[in-house]
Design a protein around this motif. Structure first.
Motif, PDB file in Angstrom:
ATOM      1  N   ALA A  24       0.876  -1.203   0.305  1.00  0.00           N
ATOM      2  CA  ALA A  24      -0.065  -0.421   0.184  1.00  0.00           C
ATOM      3  C   ALA A  24       0.783   1.372   0.157  1.00  0.00           C
ATOM      4  CB  ALA A  24      -1.361   0.156   1.316  1.00  0.00           C
ATOM      5  N   LEU A  25       2.482   1.419   0.770  1.00  0.00           N
ATOM      6  CA  LEU A  25       2.960   2.861   0.853  1.00  0.00           C
ATOM      7  C   LEU A  25       3.269   2.958  -0.222  1.00  0.00           C
ATOM      8  CD1 LEU A  25       3.486   2.035   4.119  1.00  0.00           C
ATOM      9  CD2 LEU A  25       2.082   4.063   3.069  1.00  0.00           C
ATOM     10  N   PHE A  26       4.443   1.660  -1.223  1.00  0.00           N
ATOM     11  CA  PHE A  26       5.945   1.460  -1.550  1.00  0.00           C
ATOM     12  C   PHE A  26       4.871   1.491  -3.139  1.00  0.00           C
ATOM     13  CE2 PHE A  26       7.142   0.869   2.439  1.00  0.00           C
ATOM     14  CZ  PHE A  26       8.132   2.253   2.415  1.00  0.00           C
ATOM     15  N   ILE A  27       4.770   0.255  -2.867  1.00  0.00           N
ATOM     16  CA  ILE A  27       3.905  -0.167  -4.847  1.00  0.00           C
ATOM     17  C   ILE A  27       2.866   0.619  -5.066  1.00  0.00           C
ATOM     18  CG2 ILE A  27       3.615  -2.207  -6.250  1.00  0.00           C
ATOM     19  CD1 ILE A  27       5.010  -3.295  -4.127  1.00  0.00           C
ATOM     20  N   TYR A  28       1.760   0.025  -4.586  1.00  0.00           N
ATOM     21  CA  TYR A  28       0.314   1.104  -5.251  1.00  0.00           C
ATOM     22  C   TYR A  28       0.400   2.327  -5.915  1.00  0.00           C
ATOM     23  CZ  TYR A  28      -4.884   2.127  -5.322  1.00  0.00           C
ATOM     24  OH  TYR A  28      -5.841   1.907  -5.729  1.00  0.00           O
ATOM     25  N   PRO A  29       0.742   3.467  -5.593  1.00  0.00           N
ATOM     26  CA  PRO A  29       1.524   4.858  -5.507  1.00  0.00           C
ATOM     27  C   PRO A  29       1.572   4.492  -7.314  1.00  0.00           C
ATOM     28  CG  PRO A  29       1.534   4.453  -3.041  1.00  0.00           C
ATOM     29  CD  PRO A  29       1.485   3.010  -3.639  1.00  0.00           C
ATOM     30  N   PHE A  30       2.874   4.248  -6.891  1.00  0.00           N
ATOM     31  CA  PHE A  30       3.990   4.118  -8.118  1.00  0.00           C
ATOM     32  C   PHE A  30       2.755   3.963 -10.212  1.00  0.00           C
ATOM     33  CE2 PHE A  30       7.309   4.428  -5.403  1.00  0.00           C
ATOM     34  CZ  PHE A  30       7.483   4.980  -5.579  1.00  0.00           C
ATOM     35  N   LYS A  36      -2.090   6.536 -14.767  1.00  0.00           N
ATOM     36  CA  LYS A  36      -2.177   8.002 -14.901  1.00  0.00           C
ATOM     37  C   LYS A  36      -1.688   8.927 -16.344  1.00  0.00           C
ATOM     38  CE  LYS A  36      -4.639   9.419 -10.685  1.00  0.00           C
ATOM     39  NZ  LYS A  36      -5.553  10.515 -10.436  1.00  0.00           N
ATOM     40  N   THR A  37       0.026   8.037 -16.313  1.00  0.00           N
ATOM     41  CA  THR A  37       0.462   8.521 -17.336  1.00  0.00           C
ATOM     42  C   THR A  37       0.737   8.500 -18.533  1.00  0.00           C
ATOM     43  OG1 THR A  37       2.721   8.096 -16.367  1.00  0.00           O
ATOM     44  CG2 THR A  37       2.476  10.028 -15.113  1.00  0.00           C
ATOM     45  N   ASN A  38       0.378   6.704 -18.355  1.00  0.00           N
ATOM     46  CA  ASN A  38      -0.064   6.186 -20.130  1.00  0.00           C
ATOM     47  C   ASN A  38      -0.595   6.234 -20.847  1.00  0.00           C
ATOM     48  OD1 ASN A  38       1.117   3.769 -21.534  1.00  0.00           O
ATOM     49  ND2 ASN A  38       0.551   2.018 -20.506  1.00  0.00           N
ATOM     50  N   GLU A  40      -1.898   5.151 -23.247  1.00  0.00           N
ATOM     51  CA  GLU A  40      -2.402   3.970 -24.015  1.00  0.00           C
ATOM     52  C   GLU A  40      -3.907   3.246 -23.267  1.00  0.00           C
ATOM     53  OE1 GLU A  40      -1.649  -0.718 -24.727  1.00  0.00           O
ATOM     54  OE2 GLU A  40      -0.062   0.333 -24.682  1.00  0.00           O
ATOM     55  N   VAL A  41      -3.511   3.948 -21.618  1.00  0.00           N
ATOM     56  CA  VAL A  41      -4.027   3.532 -20.472  1.00  0.00           C
ATOM     57  C   VAL A  41      -5.643   4.307 -20.594  1.00  0.00           C
ATOM     58  CG1 VAL A  41      -4.875   4.093 -18.230  1.00  0.00           C
ATOM     59  CG2 VAL A  41      -2.931   2.267 -18.908  1.00  0.00           C
ATOM     60  N   ARG A  42      -5.109   5.923 -21.516  1.00  0.00           N
ATOM     61  CA  ARG A  42      -5.798   7.330 -21.109  1.00  0.00           C
ATOM     62  C   ARG A  42      -6.479   6.424 -22.842  1.00  0.00           C
ATOM     63  NH1 ARG A  42      -2.940  11.293 -21.465  1.00  0.00           N
ATOM     64  NH2 ARG A  42      -1.036  10.590 -21.472  1.00  0.00           N
ATOM     65  N   GLU A  43      -6.084   6.027 -23.397  1.00  0.00           N
ATOM     66  CA  GLU A  43      -7.447   5.937 -24.447  1.00  0.00           C
ATOM     67  C   GLU A  43      -8.110   5.241 -25.035  1.00  0.00           C
ATOM     68  OE1 GLU A  43      -4.792   4.747 -28.144  1.00  0.00           O
ATOM     69  OE2 GLU A  43      -3.692   6.779 -27.916  1.00  0.00           O
ATOM     70  N   LYS A  44      -7.477   4.121 -23.517  1.00  0.00           N
ATOM     71  CA  LYS A  44      -8.577   2.703 -23.585  1.00  0.00           C
ATOM     72  C   LYS A  44      -9.829   2.995 -22.795  1.00  0.00           C
ATOM     73  CE  LYS A  44      -5.758  -1.158 -24.592  1.00  0.00           C
ATOM     74  NZ  LYS A  44      -5.210  -2.381 -23.869  1.00  0.00           N
ATOM     75  N   LYS A  45      -9.467   4.104 -21.341  1.00  0.00           N
ATOM     76  CA  LYS A  45     -10.450   4.618 -20.331  1.00  0.00           C
ATOM     77  C   LYS A  45     -11.217   5.393 -21.471  1.00  0.00           C
ATOM     78  CE  LYS A  45      -8.525   4.474 -15.970  1.00  0.00           C
ATOM     79  NZ  LYS A  45      -7.445   4.944 -14.520  1.00  0.00           N
ATOM     80  N   LEU A  46     -11.033   5.922 -21.883  1.00  0.00           N
ATOM     81  CA  LEU A  46     -11.478   6.703 -23.176  1.00  0.00           C
ATOM     82  C   LEU A  46     -12.924   5.941 -23.916  1.00  0.00           C
ATOM     83  CD1 LEU A  46      -9.462  10.112 -24.259  1.00  0.00           C
ATOM     84  CD2 LEU A  46     -11.475  10.599 -21.957  1.00  0.00           C
TER      85      LEU A  46
END
Length: 54
Positions: A24-30, A36-38, A40-46
């Motif tokens: 929760a503290l070290f892996i999930y935030p990254f 959010k910065t990818n 390809e992910v943003r395109e698929k969300k849209l």
């Protein structure tokens, strides 16, 4: 025997608590930051976001 089983249960609980807190503290935030910065992910969300008709 009862003391050994209680000690084992406490050890297992402590190990899983540390693993969960570490994730929760070290892996999930990254992971969220890279999501959010990818682009390809943003395109698929849209693409797959449902449209709201009013």
């Amino acid at each position: 025997m009862n003391l050994i089983s209680k000690l084992f249960e406490t050890t297992v609980l402590a190990v899983f608590s540390v693993l969960f807190a570490g994730y929760a503290l070290f892996i999930y935030p990254f992971e969220k930051l890279s999501e959010k910065t990818n682009a390809e992910v943003r395109e698929k969300k849209l693409k797959y976001t449902p449209t709201i008709s009013q």
